[in-house]
Design a protein around this motif. Structure first.
Motif, PDB file in Angstrom:
ATOM      1  N   TYR A  82       0.703  -1.197   0.156  1.00 47.09           N
ATOM      2  CA  TYR A  82      -0.012  -0.255  -0.358  1.00 47.09           C
ATOM      3  C   TYR A  82       0.726   1.336   0.126  1.00 47.09           C
ATOM      4  O   TYR A  82       0.877   1.823   0.828  1.00 47.09           O
ATOM      5  CB  TYR A  82      -0.843   0.143   1.337  1.00 47.09           C
ATOM      6  CG  TYR A  82      -1.684  -1.389   1.307  1.00 47.09           C
ATOM      7  CD1 TYR A  82      -3.196  -1.314   0.713  1.00 47.09           C
ATOM      8  CD2 TYR A  82      -1.742  -2.220   1.998  1.00 47.09           C
ATOM      9  CE1 TYR A  82      -4.256  -2.417   0.883  1.00 47.09           C
ATOM     10  CE2 TYR A  82      -2.374  -3.576   1.947  1.00 47.09           C
ATOM     11  CZ  TYR A  82      -3.539  -3.861   1.248  1.00 47.09           C
ATOM     12  OH  TYR A  82      -4.994  -4.182   1.796  1.00 47.09           O
ATOM     13  N   GLU A  84       0.448   3.965  -1.017  1.00 44.54           N
ATOM     14  CA  GLU A  84       0.213   5.747  -0.389  1.00 44.54           C
ATOM     15  C   GLU A  84      -0.477   5.617   0.966  1.00 44.54           C
ATOM     16  O   GLU A  84      -0.893   6.881   1.620  1.00 44.54           O
ATOM     17  CB  GLU A  84      -0.931   5.873  -2.245  1.00 44.54           C
ATOM     18  CG  GLU A  84      -0.236   6.069  -3.404  1.00 44.54           C
ATOM     19  CD  GLU A  84      -1.474   6.738  -4.059  1.00 44.54           C
ATOM     20  OE1 GLU A  84      -1.454   7.790  -4.444  1.00 44.54           O
ATOM     21  OE2 GLU A  84      -1.703   6.287  -5.303  1.00 44.54           O
ATOM     22  N   LYS A  88      -1.691   9.559   2.298  1.00 42.70           N
ATOM     23  CA  LYS A  88      -2.903   9.725   2.543  1.00 42.70           C
ATOM     24  C   LYS A  88      -3.197   9.393   4.126  1.00 42.70           C
ATOM     25  O   LYS A  88      -4.723  10.436   4.742  1.00 42.70           O
ATOM     26  CB  LYS A  88      -3.900   8.406   1.911  1.00 42.70           C
ATOM     27  CG  LYS A  88      -3.178   8.138   0.608  1.00 42.70           C
ATOM     28  CD  LYS A  88      -4.417   9.709  -0.430  1.00 42.70           C
ATOM     29  CE  LYS A  88      -3.838   9.058  -1.517  1.00 42.70           C
ATOM     30  NZ  LYS A  88      -4.348  10.552  -2.320  1.00 42.70           N
ATOM     31  N   GLU A 122     -11.688   4.148   0.370  1.00 43.02           N
ATOM     32  CA  GLU A 122     -11.161   3.873  -0.377  1.00 43.02           C
ATOM     33  C   GLU A 122     -10.565   2.631  -0.347  1.00 43.02           C
ATOM     34  O   GLU A 122     -10.426   1.779   0.238  1.00 43.02           O
ATOM     35  CB  GLU A 122      -9.756   4.869  -0.415  1.00 43.02           C
ATOM     36  CG  GLU A 122     -11.001   6.848   0.217  1.00 43.02           C
ATOM     37  CD  GLU A 122     -11.788   7.095  -1.235  1.00 43.02           C
ATOM     38  OE1 GLU A 122     -12.216   6.682  -2.090  1.00 43.02           O
ATOM     39  OE2 GLU A 122     -12.653   7.884  -1.645  1.00 43.02           O
ATOM     40  N   TYR A 124      -6.803   2.081   0.047  1.00 43.86           N
ATOM     41  CA  TYR A 124      -5.126   2.919  -0.042  1.00 43.86           C
ATOM     42  C   TYR A 124      -4.386   2.714   1.398  1.00 43.86           C
ATOM     43  O   TYR A 124      -3.595   2.490   0.764  1.00 43.86           O
ATOM     44  CB  TYR A 124      -5.126   4.609   0.383  1.00 43.86           C
ATOM     45  CG  TYR A 124      -5.647   5.157  -0.697  1.00 43.86           C
ATOM     46  CD1 TYR A 124      -5.292   5.720  -2.653  1.00 43.86           C
ATOM     47  CD2 TYR A 124      -6.388   6.212  -0.495  1.00 43.86           C
ATOM     48  CE1 TYR A 124      -5.424   5.980  -2.982  1.00 43.86           C
ATOM     49  CE2 TYR A 124      -7.408   6.722  -1.787  1.00 43.86           C
ATOM     50  CZ  TYR A 124      -6.339   7.262  -3.665  1.00 43.86           C
ATOM     51  OH  TYR A 124      -6.413   7.629  -4.221  1.00 43.86           O
ATOM     52  N   GLN A 260     -14.804   9.603  -2.990  1.00 42.68           N
ATOM     53  CA  GLN A 260     -15.006   8.742  -4.770  1.00 42.68           C
ATOM     54  C   GLN A 260     -16.667   7.800  -4.081  1.00 42.68           C
ATOM     55  O   GLN A 260     -16.595   7.136  -4.862  1.00 42.68           O
ATOM     56  CB  GLN A 260     -14.273   7.672  -4.255  1.00 42.68           C
ATOM     57  CG  GLN A 260     -12.676   7.855  -5.161  1.00 42.68           C
ATOM     58  CD  GLN A 260     -11.479   7.368  -4.836  1.00 42.68           C
ATOM     59  OE1 GLN A 260     -11.534   5.774  -5.528  1.00 42.68           O
ATOM     60  NE2 GLN A 260     -10.135   7.140  -4.942  1.00 42.68           N
ATOM     61  N   GLU A 560      -4.745   0.551 -14.262  1.00 44.90           N
ATOM     62  CA  GLU A 560      -3.838   1.711 -13.649  1.00 44.90           C
ATOM     63  C   GLU A 560      -3.565   2.638 -14.054  1.00 44.90           C
ATOM     64  O   GLU A 560      -1.748   1.777 -14.273  1.00 44.90           O
ATOM     65  CB  GLU A 560      -3.673   1.426 -11.859  1.00 44.90           C
ATOM     66  CG  GLU A 560      -3.589   2.211 -10.972  1.00 44.90           C
ATOM     67  CD  GLU A 560      -5.435   3.055 -11.022  1.00 44.90           C
ATOM     68  OE1 GLU A 560      -5.102   4.164 -11.215  1.00 44.90           O
ATOM     69  OE2 GLU A 560      -6.100   2.473 -10.744  1.00 44.90           O
ATOM     70  N   CYS A 562      -3.520   5.827 -12.831  1.00 45.44           N
ATOM     71  CA  CYS A 562      -3.528   7.278 -12.047  1.00 45.44           C
ATOM     72  C   CYS A 562      -2.924   7.116 -10.547  1.00 45.44           C
ATOM     73  O   CYS A 562      -1.752   8.102  -9.677  1.00 45.44           O
ATOM     74  CB  CYS A 562      -5.477   7.292 -10.940  1.00 45.44           C
ATOM     75  SG  CYS A 562      -6.217   8.074 -12.982  1.00 45.44           S
ATOM     76  N   ASP A 563      -2.779   5.570  -9.783  1.00 41.55           N
ATOM     77  CA  ASP A 563      -2.682   5.546  -9.204  1.00 41.55           C
ATOM     78  C   ASP A 563      -1.328   5.280  -8.156  1.00 41.55           C
ATOM     79  O   ASP A 563      -1.273   3.955  -9.972  1.00 41.55           O
ATOM     80  CB  ASP A 563      -3.923   5.068  -8.103  1.00 41.55           C
ATOM     81  CG  ASP A 563      -5.049   5.717  -7.358  1.00 41.55           C
ATOM     82  OD1 ASP A 563      -4.603   7.357  -7.061  1.00 41.55           O
ATOM     83  OD2 ASP A 563      -5.446   5.142  -7.349  1.00 41.55           O
ATOM     84  N   LYS A 564      -0.263   4.920  -7.618  1.00 41.12           N
ATOM     85  CA  LYS A 564       0.655   3.942  -7.948  1.00 41.12           C
ATOM     86  C   LYS A 564       0.193   2.698  -7.039  1.00 41.12           C
ATOM     87  O   LYS A 564      -0.544   2.669  -6.015  1.00 41.12           O
ATOM     88  CB  LYS A 564       1.856   4.979  -6.252  1.00 41.12           C
ATOM     89  CG  LYS A 564       2.525   6.134  -6.421  1.00 41.12           C
ATOM     90  CD  LYS A 564       3.416   6.063  -5.495  1.00 41.12           C
ATOM     91  CE  LYS A 564       3.554   7.967  -6.121  1.00 41.12           C
ATOM     92  NZ  LYS A 564       4.475   8.778  -5.121  1.00 41.12           N
TER      93      LYS A 564
END
Length: 677
Positions: A82, A84, A88, A122, A124, A260, A560, A562-564
């Motif tokens: 995880y 991010e 976050k 979410e 994350y 979201q 994917e 957008c996100d790491k």
């Protein structure tokens, strides 16, 4: 007596109005049950016959059963799986009061509420317990009713195609659920905006109007199939074909908060499908919206884009080397997107994502060809300019077969006093034909004959689906932006060897014969061979409804941008990566991987862009860095992530050896690796 007559009259009016209305609703309801009649099977198998509004769920959140220490205690693998989560958590501790939607998701300032939000609302952070926060799931929904609200906004050709193929789409939905139920189940229901940009410029371009009279159909065909696919795989669609409706959608999502989800309902856009004209409209009129959602763009890009052209600064520095004498412009490039955000018509570049289309098999009659006594050929080319310089191959073709044509503008050509051409003598020209008429004509055809242009289109695959042999025109020298006017401003360095390259190489006899149509002896041999061959109708799986449904569903769920993403969660899985070096001068990573019957996988480049790996591979005393489409190579790592490229080739006489990440693929489904399902 008068009162009785009034009552009877009212009863008559009531029955006259409500009986047809009831019959209409019965018919519509019956349509949705006709194929999937068992309600329990639909629910258990991931089916639903129409999109329904789910009532807000009641969520009970009990933070008291966890101590603050438990909520702050993360597993050892947190940073790896995880990446991010930590950042976050830092943000939400200070920023949870910036919008009321966080409180609506039970964030109350406690460490446990932060952990709950970032793990169960979410994704994350790692879960503390089994996920109890229900989110809407996408279900296979093979009812055309979901698309009816947009039928008034799309061109007649698109409506006709969707209606014509809907039976095949329903069969494909059934097939994909039977064969790939695990992959098609438990998918997140996404909010998808489809903005058909070139239709927003219809007053100027008139492409939809031209499509009814022989104009180009490739874009309309692909948009039609994309809409059908997105609807059937169960996502929420926002469809716009003009600037006013686009503005309405943009304003709706811009007015929503940053969360979201609220009560399990998706609040944000997940994917935006558009084309280059649509992207330009977003850039000009909705710049902030585009900046917020740039990574969510999926660009329909027929010919594909190479990194040299999407990176604007690189192109400007190197435009002379990247162009020929015809043009040094790059009007369709310079968007700066991840190359995987470019979704193509054919799988002609490993850098881009293959969207594809569905081959029309409605009306295929494999029995008819056995009854004809004399062979025939249909020539690929529906406008007169496509027949330029074709006198010689057409003359040879006439010696062996009856020739059919579908040239829409032949009468206009014949009105010219100076045309002086006899190429259409003994050619039966049918003019513009609709889909049903084309299908009937292909059922009477042994050979589908390519003249060299269009370079790419759906027609060769449709001919193969009817059991015709495609005679594929091979070029004496490759066509590219450096020597061919049609490609001179396309944002790709692809070299097209034949018509169309994407079919040749993957499909051979008995369905395709590739030949230089200007070589009389070779062409005669190819025609004779094609007449002897009696192939069965054939459609590669990736061009079938089931193949497209599976591919798009997986790409939307797994790809994917957008996100790491933690290495352990990447798709395609990292354990499927195999590393090879280029062998010959001027080889690309595509060539290196293809030589091993593999594909180059662009998402793996950040993993292999490593000084220790290069040191091990090349025995480097030290490594340097370079912003080059060829890196990583030799002892040089890539310094610009936007320049990773599968397709780029070293210049002649260089000593560059590229290091290439490859993966396997499912036969007839190039976008998906064998363990990607």
């Amino acid at each position: 007596m008068r009162r009785r007559r009034r009552v009877l009259a009212l009863l008559f009016i009531f029955s006259a109005f409500f009986t047809p209305l009831g019959f209409f609703y019965f018919t519509i309801a019956n349509e949705s049950r006709s194929r999937y009649s068992d309600d329990s099977e639909e629910n258990n198998g991931g089916y639903q016959t129409m999109e329904v509004s789910e009532p807000p769920e009641t969520i009970h959140v009990d933070f008291k059963k966890f101590s603050e220490d438990e909520c702050s205690n993360f597993p050892p693998n947190m940073t790896r799986d995880y990446p991010e989560c930590e950042s976050k958590m830092r943000w939400i501790r200070n920023g949870w009061k910036t919008h009321h939607c966080y409180a609506e998701n039970y964030v109350d300032g406690s460490e446990c509420s932060f952990r709950y939000y970032l793990s169960q609302v979410e994704s994350y952070c790692p879960l503390m317990e089994k996920n109890t926060h229900k989110k809407s799931l996408a279900k296979i929904s093979p009812s055309i009713r979901r698309l009816l609200p947009i039928f008034d906004t799309i061109p007649n050709y698109m409506k006709t195609r969707i209606n014509r193929l809907w039976k095949k789409w329903k069969e494909g939905a059934h097939e994909v659920m039977e064969k790939y139920s695990d992959s098609m189940s438990n998918r997140k229901k996404l909010n998808v905006l489809v903005f058909v940009g070139f239709l927003a410029n219809e007053k100027t371009l008139k492409l939809a109007k031209k499509s009814d009279h022989g104009g180009p159909l490739g874009e309309l065909l692909q948009w039609s199939d994309l809409l059908a696919t997105l609807s059937i795989i169960g996502h929420h669609l926002e469809v716009s074909t003009d600037k006013d409706s686009l503005r309405s959608v943009v304003n709706k999502y811009m007015s929503r908060g940053p969360c979201q989800y609220v009560n399990g309902s998706r609040q944000q856009l997940d994917i935006i499908f558009t084309d280059i004209m649509g992207l330009n409209i977003l850039r000009q009129q909705h710049r902030q919206f585009l900046m917020n959602n740039r990574c969510r763009i999926r660009l329909l890009d027929s010919f594909g884009t190479h990194t040299e052209f999407t990176n604007k600064s690189y192109f400007l520095k190197n435009k002379r080397d990247l162009s020929g004498p015809i043009s040094q412009r790059n009007p369709w490039g310079g968007h700066g997107l991840d190359l995987r955000q470019h979704w193509t018509f054919y799988p002609h570049s490993d850098d881009n994502t293959f969207l594809g289309f569905v081959v029309d098999t409605e009306g295929v009659n494999s029995e008819e060809k056995q009854k004809r006594s004399y062979p025939s050929a249909l020539v690929y080319g529906k406008e007169m300019y496509m027949w330029d310089n074709a006198q010689k191959p057409i003359r040879i073709l006439k010696k062996f077969v009856n020739i059919y044509a579908t040239v829409a503008d032949l009468k206009e050509f014949e009105r010219r006093e100076d045309n002086g051409s006899s190429i259409f003598n003994d050619v039966q020209n049918h003019g513009f034909l609709n889909s049903d008429e084309i299908s009937a004509l292909l059922d009477e055809t042994n050979i589908f004959f390519g003249l060299g242009f269009p370079l790419e289109g759906p027609a060769p695959l449709e001919a193969m689906a009817h059991g015709a042999v495609f005679i594929n025109a091979k070029f004496k020298e490759p066509k590219s932006r450096k020597n061919y006017r049609f490609l001179a401003e396309k944002p790709t360095l692809r070299e097209v060897m034949d018509q169309p390259k994407s079919v040749h190489g993957k499909i051979g006899e008995p369905h395709v014969i590739t030949v230089d149509i200007d070589d009389e002896e070779a062409l005669e041999a190819a025609i004779k061979r094609a007449i002897q061959l009696k192939p069965k109708p054939f459609v590669p799986f990736e061009f079938s409804p089931a193949g497209m449904l599976l591919r798009v569903a997986l790409l939307l769920e797994k790809q994917e941008i957008c996100d790491k993403i933690a290495v352990s969660k990447r798709w395609p899985p990292v354990d499927q990566m195999r590393i090879f070096r280029t062998v010959n001068p001027e080889d690309s990573c595509e060539i290196a991987c293809h030589s091993q019957n593999l594909l180059c996988e662009p998402s793996y480049f950040p993993i292999i862009n490593s000084s220790p790996l290069l040191t091990r591979e090349f025995s480097c005393p030290s490594t340097s860095a370079d912003a080059s489409p060829l890196a990583p190579f030799n002892c040089t790592v890539q310094s610009s992530a936007s320049l990773f490229s599968c397709a780029s080739r070293p210049p002649p006489l260089s000593d560059i050896i590229r290091i290439c990440p490859c993966r396997d693929y499912i036969p007839q489904q190039h976008a998906i690796c064998t363990k990607c399902l």
